[in-house]
Design a protein around this motif. Structure first.
Motif, PDB file in Angstrom:
ATOM      1  N   HIS A  84     -30.512  57.043 -16.010  1.00 29.56           N
ATOM      2  CA  HIS A  84     -30.553  58.284 -16.790  1.00 29.56           C
ATOM      3  C   HIS A  84     -29.138  58.873 -16.772  1.00 29.56           C
ATOM      4  O   HIS A  84     -28.826  59.801 -16.026  1.00 29.56           O
ATOM      5  CB  HIS A  84     -31.558  59.238 -16.163  1.00 29.56           C
ATOM      6  CG  HIS A  84     -31.850  60.463 -16.986  1.00 29.56           C
ATOM      7  ND1 HIS A  84     -31.294  60.707 -18.225  1.00 29.56           N
ATOM      8  CD2 HIS A  84     -32.660  61.533 -16.746  1.00 29.56           C
ATOM      9  CE1 HIS A  84     -31.713  61.843 -18.697  1.00 29.56           C
ATOM     10  NE2 HIS A  84     -32.557  62.367 -17.810  1.00 29.56           N
ATOM     11  N   GLU A  99     -39.954  59.446  -6.688  1.00 30.85           N
ATOM     12  CA  GLU A  99     -39.493  58.058  -6.674  1.00 30.85           C
ATOM     13  C   GLU A  99     -38.653  57.775  -5.436  1.00 30.85           C
ATOM     14  O   GLU A  99     -38.721  56.678  -4.865  1.00 30.85           O
ATOM     15  CB  GLU A  99     -38.692  57.735  -7.929  1.00 30.85           C
ATOM     16  CG  GLU A  99     -38.291  56.272  -8.007  1.00 30.85           C
ATOM     17  CD  GLU A  99     -37.596  55.920  -9.304  1.00 30.85           C
ATOM     18  OE1 GLU A  99     -38.146  55.101 -10.061  1.00 30.85           O
ATOM     19  OE2 GLU A  99     -36.496  56.460  -9.564  1.00 30.85           O
ATOM     20  N   THR A 146     -34.842  67.136 -16.205  1.00 31.24           N
ATOM     21  CA  THR A 146     -35.938  66.345 -15.657  1.00 31.24           C
ATOM     22  C   THR A 146     -35.560  64.868 -15.687  1.00 31.24           C
ATOM     23  O   THR A 146     -34.629  64.449 -16.377  1.00 31.24           O
ATOM     24  CB  THR A 146     -37.225  66.552 -16.473  1.00 31.24           C
ATOM     25  OG1 THR A 146     -36.951  66.247 -17.855  1.00 31.24           O
ATOM     26  CG2 THR A 146     -37.726  67.975 -16.364  1.00 31.24           C
ATOM     27  N   GLY A 147     -36.303  64.074 -14.919  1.00 30.80           N
ATOM     28  CA  GLY A 147     -36.107  62.631 -14.936  1.00 30.80           C
ATOM     29  C   GLY A 147     -34.928  62.136 -14.139  1.00 30.80           C
ATOM     30  O   GLY A 147     -34.557  60.960 -14.229  1.00 30.80           O
ATOM     31  N   ILE A 148     -34.329  63.000 -13.333  1.00 28.60           N
ATOM     32  CA  ILE A 148     -33.193  62.598 -12.499  1.00 28.60           C
ATOM     33  C   ILE A 148     -33.362  63.254 -11.131  1.00 28.60           C
ATOM     34  O   ILE A 148     -33.802  64.403 -11.009  1.00 28.60           O
ATOM     35  CB  ILE A 148     -31.832  63.002 -13.126  1.00 28.60           C
ATOM     36  CG1 ILE A 148     -30.657  62.394 -12.345  1.00 28.60           C
ATOM     37  CG2 ILE A 148     -31.707  64.511 -13.252  1.00 28.60           C
ATOM     38  CD1 ILE A 148     -30.488  60.920 -12.521  1.00 28.60           C
ATOM     39  N   THR A 154     -32.461  58.397  -8.614  1.00 25.70           N
ATOM     40  CA  THR A 154     -33.868  58.102  -8.852  1.00 25.70           C
ATOM     41  C   THR A 154     -34.354  58.999  -9.987  1.00 25.70           C
ATOM     42  O   THR A 154     -33.603  59.830 -10.510  1.00 25.70           O
ATOM     43  CB  THR A 154     -34.717  58.377  -7.598  1.00 25.70           C
ATOM     44  OG1 THR A 154     -34.635  59.778  -7.281  1.00 25.70           O
ATOM     45  CG2 THR A 154     -34.230  57.557  -6.413  1.00 25.70           C
ATOM     46  N   ARG A 155     -35.614  58.852 -10.355  1.00 26.05           N
ATOM     47  CA  ARG A 155     -36.185  59.759 -11.358  1.00 26.05           C
ATOM     48  C   ARG A 155     -36.508  61.126 -10.764  1.00 26.05           C
ATOM     49  O   ARG A 155     -36.763  62.072 -11.502  1.00 26.05           O
ATOM     50  CB  ARG A 155     -37.461  59.158 -11.958  1.00 26.05           C
ATOM     51  CG  ARG A 155     -37.208  57.946 -12.852  1.00 26.05           C
ATOM     52  CD  ARG A 155     -38.517  57.394 -13.367  1.00 26.05           C
ATOM     53  NE  ARG A 155     -39.354  56.925 -12.259  1.00 26.05           N
ATOM     54  CZ  ARG A 155     -40.654  56.676 -12.364  1.00 26.05           C
ATOM     55  NH1 ARG A 155     -41.280  56.871 -13.497  1.00 26.05           N
ATOM     56  NH2 ARG A 155     -41.338  56.239 -11.308  1.00 26.05           N
ATOM     57  N   GLY A 156     -36.525  61.228  -9.465  1.00 24.02           N
ATOM     58  CA  GLY A 156     -36.833  62.478  -8.796  1.00 24.02           C
ATOM     59  C   GLY A 156     -37.164  62.204  -7.345  1.00 24.02           C
ATOM     60  O   GLY A 156     -37.075  61.069  -6.867  1.00 24.02           O
ATOM     61  N   SER A 172     -35.001  66.585  -6.297  1.00 22.65           N
ATOM     62  CA  SER A 172     -35.292  66.465  -7.724  1.00 22.65           C
ATOM     63  C   SER A 172     -34.334  67.339  -8.512  1.00 22.65           C
ATOM     64  O   SER A 172     -34.154  68.521  -8.186  1.00 22.65           O
ATOM     65  CB  SER A 172     -36.733  66.882  -8.027  1.00 22.65           C
ATOM     66  OG  SER A 172     -37.648  65.879  -7.682  1.00 22.65           O
ATOM     67  N   GLU A 232     -30.985  50.696  -8.186  1.00 24.17           N
ATOM     68  CA  GLU A 232     -30.908  51.353  -9.496  1.00 24.17           C
ATOM     69  C   GLU A 232     -31.065  50.330 -10.611  1.00 24.17           C
ATOM     70  O   GLU A 232     -30.152  50.079 -11.400  1.00 24.17           O
ATOM     71  CB  GLU A 232     -29.591  52.131  -9.615  1.00 24.17           C
ATOM     72  CG  GLU A 232     -29.495  53.268  -8.616  1.00 24.17           C
ATOM     73  CD  GLU A 232     -28.176  54.026  -8.648  1.00 24.17           C
ATOM     74  OE1 GLU A 232     -28.041  54.991  -7.879  1.00 24.17           O
ATOM     75  OE2 GLU A 232     -27.262  53.645  -9.430  1.00 24.17           O
TER      76      GLU A 232
END
Length: 397
Positions: free
Chosen positions: A271, A95, A223-225, A90-92, A215, A266
């Motif tokens: 990412h 999410e 970031t973003g993962i 996810t983005r974190g 996160s 997904e």
């Protein structure tokens, strides 16, 4: 405070973090700084190895796909999961929690049990999904009151959603007891592991929870993962809540079928490099050891709280054995002013409501100042904080 007499052990990793040279960074609960090993992995992934995943028939795509899936396996091992296919990228954590809130079948249950210390990301997604929230109170020292929770949970609760470690108070949940409590009424346990995963060993199988959200940027990664761990049977029963490429089995204008988990959750190009970077960060944590990181942070918390406790204008929040986090207030000074003055002295803390406004209401303050530690922190950061607070005191006296 004399550093020579400090009892805080040194992990000797500060030099591996290029961004904090000459800076006292005490905001790791917001986002952790990055070790050079993680930075190097991301650089190599973009500069040398980059390609799309799961689609290309050429060699580099196959190699990058393997790296991407290796990262999934690393996260699974890190969290004690039974299979890499239980890990959804996810983005974190935000999410990840939204995914569960939107996709989990309700089976006739319309309530979620949360606590008074939850981050907004473990409150708002449930509200948006239409659940009614019941709120567990806190003990006097800032822990989730599981005695109260046991009396509150019922057959109407679909999920018990709790922070494994509070992002404001640092209090650690008895997660195994929380799982038993939720399951006694047929509810599921989701743990927000943002603050726990970088600080204490996590084993979802031993805990007995049903979902776990993390996160990457708090785990010394990009970031973003982030990731959601979920039990296989639960993920298989959940429909996707986003659609697009990569998550489909077959698309026609009349009907679409989806791949099994984790792929069905997904959608779109992932990412890729974020996953590679997170793998490198997890490997770095493994090299240092979470037990060593926890002991190091616990010693820093004890040292910091001891020093602040001796100041009659400081109010401390949370339990004495908090995990890596010290929140406080100074009488007559807004935390934003504390943070601004400390910044002038080269010290970074968090000041505000920490995305936990209901907790601020519970504490009876508009905001707190928060110092949070990491593997790279040491006693010099505490000494700088104390000097900075002396300056705050002089300015506002």
């Amino acid at each position: 405070m004399n550093r020579e007499t400090s009892l805080v052990p040194s992990l000797s990793v500060r030099g591996e973090f290029p961004a904090i040279a000459g800076w006292h960074y005490l905001d790791s609960a917001a986002t952790a700084q990055k070790p050079q090993a993680m930075i190097d992995a991301v650089t190599a992934a973009y500069a040398r190895d980059y390609a799309t995943v799961h689609r290309g028939v050429y060699e580099r795509s196959a190699v990058m796909t393997q790296s991407f899936e290796d990262a999934r396996g690393a996260i699974a091992r890190f969290l004690g999961a039974g299979s890499p296919n239980e890990i959804v990228f996810t983005r974190g954590a935000t999410e990840a929690i939204n995914l569960v809130a939107q996709s989990l079948p309700r089976v006739g249950r319309d309530r979620v049990l949360v606590s008074a210390l939850e981050h907004h990301s473990n409150i708002v997604p449930w509200q948006l999904a239409g659940y009614t929230l019941d709120v567990v109170p806190l003990t006097d020292d800032g822990r989730i009151d599981l005695d109260a929770a046991e009396s509150m949970v019922s057959e109407r609760h679909r999920v018990v959603a709790l922070a494994h470690v509070s992002n404001v108070l640092g209090s650690i949940l008895d997660a195994t007891r929380a799982a038993d409590m939720a399951h006694s009424k047929g509810a599921l346990l989701l743990l927000d592991g943002c603050q726990a995963a970088p600080r204490i060993p996590v084993d979802v199988s031993a805990i007995g929870c049903d979902f776990y959200a993390v996160s990457g940027h708090k785990l010394y990664g990009p970031t973003g993962i982030g990731a959601l761990w979920g039990r296989t049977a639960l993920l298989e029963a959940m429909p996707p809540y986003q659609g697009g490429g990569a998550m489909i089995d077959r698309v026609t204008f009349e009907r679409t079928t989806f791949l099994p988990p984790p792929s069905r959750f997904e959608a779109g190009t992932p990412h890729i490099v974020g996953a590679v970077g997170l793998h490198a960060a997890i490997d770095w944590i493994g090299k240092v050891g979470l037990d060593a990181i926890h002991a190091h942070e616990a010693a820093l918390v004890a040292e910091c709280r001891s020093a602040l406790r001796g100041m009659n204008d400081i109010q401390l929040f949370g339990p004495a054995d908090s995990a890596g986090i010290v929140s406080f207030a100074m009488r007559g000074v807004h935390p934003h002013d504390i943070g601004t003055i400390l910044d002038d002295e080269g010290i970074a803390i968090r000041a505000g409501h920490h995305c936990a406004q209901p907790l601020m209401d519970r504490l009876g303050v508009p905001a707190t100042a928060r110092a949070s530690f990491a593997a790279f922190s040491d006693s010099s950061d505490i000494e700088a904080l104390l000097r900075g607070l002396d300056k705050v005191r002089r300015i506002f006296s």
